[in-house]
Design an enzyme around this catalytic site. Structure first.
Site, PDB file in Angstrom:
ATOM      1  N   HIS A  43       0.850  -1.194   0.000  1.00  0.00           N
ATOM      2  CA  HIS A  43       0.000   0.000   0.000  1.00  0.00           C
ATOM      3  C   HIS A  43       0.878   1.234   0.000  1.00  0.00           C
ATOM      4  O   HIS A  43       2.074   1.159   0.303  1.00  0.00           O
ATOM      5  CB  HIS A  43      -0.878   0.002   1.254  1.00  0.00           C
ATOM      6  CG  HIS A  43      -0.056   0.199   2.477  1.00  0.00           C
ATOM      7  ND1 HIS A  43       0.589  -0.837   3.112  1.00  0.00           N
ATOM      8  CD2 HIS A  43       0.295   1.329   3.144  1.00  0.00           C
ATOM      9  CE1 HIS A  43       1.292  -0.362   4.114  1.00  0.00           C
ATOM     10  NE2 HIS A  43       1.139   0.954   4.166  1.00  0.00           N
ATOM     11  N   HIS A 125       5.513   6.348  -1.037  1.00  0.00           N
ATOM     12  CA  HIS A 125       6.247   5.102  -1.313  1.00  0.00           C
ATOM     13  C   HIS A 125       5.436   3.883  -0.906  1.00  0.00           C
ATOM     14  O   HIS A 125       4.525   3.986  -0.083  1.00  0.00           O
ATOM     15  CB  HIS A 125       7.589   5.089  -0.565  1.00  0.00           C
ATOM     16  CG  HIS A 125       7.422   5.022   0.917  1.00  0.00           C
ATOM     17  ND1 HIS A 125       7.147   6.132   1.687  1.00  0.00           N
ATOM     18  CD2 HIS A 125       7.453   3.973   1.780  1.00  0.00           C
ATOM     19  CE1 HIS A 125       7.035   5.779   2.946  1.00  0.00           C
ATOM     20  NE2 HIS A 125       7.207   4.465   3.039  1.00  0.00           N
TER      21      HIS A 125
HETATM   22  P1  2AM Z   1       6.320   2.380   5.989  1.00  0.00           P
HETATM   23  O1  2AM Z   1       5.688   1.445   5.027  1.00  0.00           O
HETATM   24  O2  2AM Z   1       7.194   3.375   5.359  1.00  0.00           O
HETATM   25  O3  2AM Z   1       6.955   1.691   7.128  1.00  0.00           O
HETATM   26  C1  2AM Z   1       1.296   1.139   8.614  1.00  0.00           C
HETATM   27  O4  2AM Z   1       2.164   0.941   9.664  1.00  0.00           O
HETATM   28  C2  2AM Z   1       1.856   2.129   7.628  1.00  0.00           C
HETATM   29  O5  2AM Z   1       2.079   3.377   8.273  1.00  0.00           O
HETATM   30  C3  2AM Z   1       3.159   1.725   6.991  1.00  0.00           C
HETATM   31  O6  2AM Z   1       3.052   1.970   5.608  1.00  0.00           O
HETATM   32  C4  2AM Z   1       4.201   2.649   7.562  1.00  0.00           C
HETATM   33  O7  2AM Z   1       5.089   3.187   6.632  1.00  0.00           O
HETATM   34  C5  2AM Z   1       3.393   3.805   8.054  1.00  0.00           C
HETATM   35  N1  2AM Z   1       3.960   4.309   9.299  1.00  0.00           N
HETATM   36  C6  2AM Z   1       4.224   3.590  10.400  1.00  0.00           C
HETATM   37  N2  2AM Z   1       4.716   4.392  11.374  1.00  0.00           N
HETATM   38  C7  2AM Z   1       4.759   5.641  10.860  1.00  0.00           C
HETATM   39  C8  2AM Z   1       5.143   6.907  11.362  1.00  0.00           C
HETATM   40  N3  2AM Z   1       5.572   7.068  12.604  1.00  0.00           N
HETATM   41  N4  2AM Z   1       5.052   7.980  10.545  1.00  0.00           N
HETATM   42  C9  2AM Z   1       4.608   7.842   9.277  1.00  0.00           C
HETATM   43  N5  2AM Z   1       4.210   6.666   8.752  1.00  0.00           N
HETATM   44  C10 2AM Z   1       4.277   5.578   9.527  1.00  0.00           C
END
Ligand code: 2AM
Length: 176
Positions: A43, A125
């Protein structure tokens, strides 16, 4: 006190694109490069909300339902590795304005509703590998897949029996 859930707004990948991505990933990365994100979990996060109460989630659902944001297409033609969070990702070199505006709107509503937002600029991303903290050989050729966004969703992240699962709680159409 009401229960809190770990939520985020995101764009999903259609199943055909999920399959293409995982086939390509299997062919282009070493097995020990990182932990592959499950196909159904691929996603693009628009706004991360964190652990929030049902009341906050309900307020943000109401707001999401009132958003009239246009559909858009993005080309997935960029790849990168962030060793600190250990993520190998697929992204875009030219993020459409409609994507940036939708993410900015959701992130500002999230912040106004008490959800801490990262101070880092939004970098759209799709995480492909996690736990990739060591140097990773990225494939020389970058794919050029198109993602047509016609809706966005509110997702819950749950950790069950050793696995992370993202479940779509509700989705809202983008307008043609
Ligand atoms: P990532 O894929 O770059 O790790 C569910 O956890 C989603 O939220 C994931 O896509 C994750 O991004 C994102 N995510 C998790 N922690 C986050 C944070 N502190 N700030 C922004 N995005 C976050």
């Amino acid at each position: 006190m009401s229960e809190s859930r770990r939520l985020f707004f995101a764009l999903a990948l259609p199943p055909a694109l999920q399959r293409r991505v995982i086939r390509w990933r299997a062919a282009h990365f070493e097995q020990d490069a990182g932990r592959p994100v499950a196909a159904a979990n691929l996603h693009l996060t628009l706004a991360f909300l964190g652990e929030i109460s049902e009341a906050r989630a309900a307020a943000l659902r109401d707001i999401a339902g009132r958003i009239h944001s246009p559909t858009f297409s993005l080309t997935l033609d960029d790849l990168g590795h962030w060793p600190r969070p250990g993520v190998v990702w697929l992204g875009t070199r030219r993020a459409p304005n409609a994507l940036l505006q939708l993410a900015s709107l959701l992130r500002s509503h999230a912040a106004r509703n008490g959800c801490h937002q990262s101070t880092l600029p939004f970098h759209p991303h799709i995480s492909l590998l996690r736990g990739a903290t060591r140097p990773v050989a990225l494939p020389a050729a970058t794919p050029q897949w198109q993602l047509d966004a016609t809706e966005f969703g509110l997702y819950e992240s749950r950790y069950l029996r050793g696995r992370t699962r993202y479940q779509c709680l509700q989705s809202w159409p983008l307008v043609m």
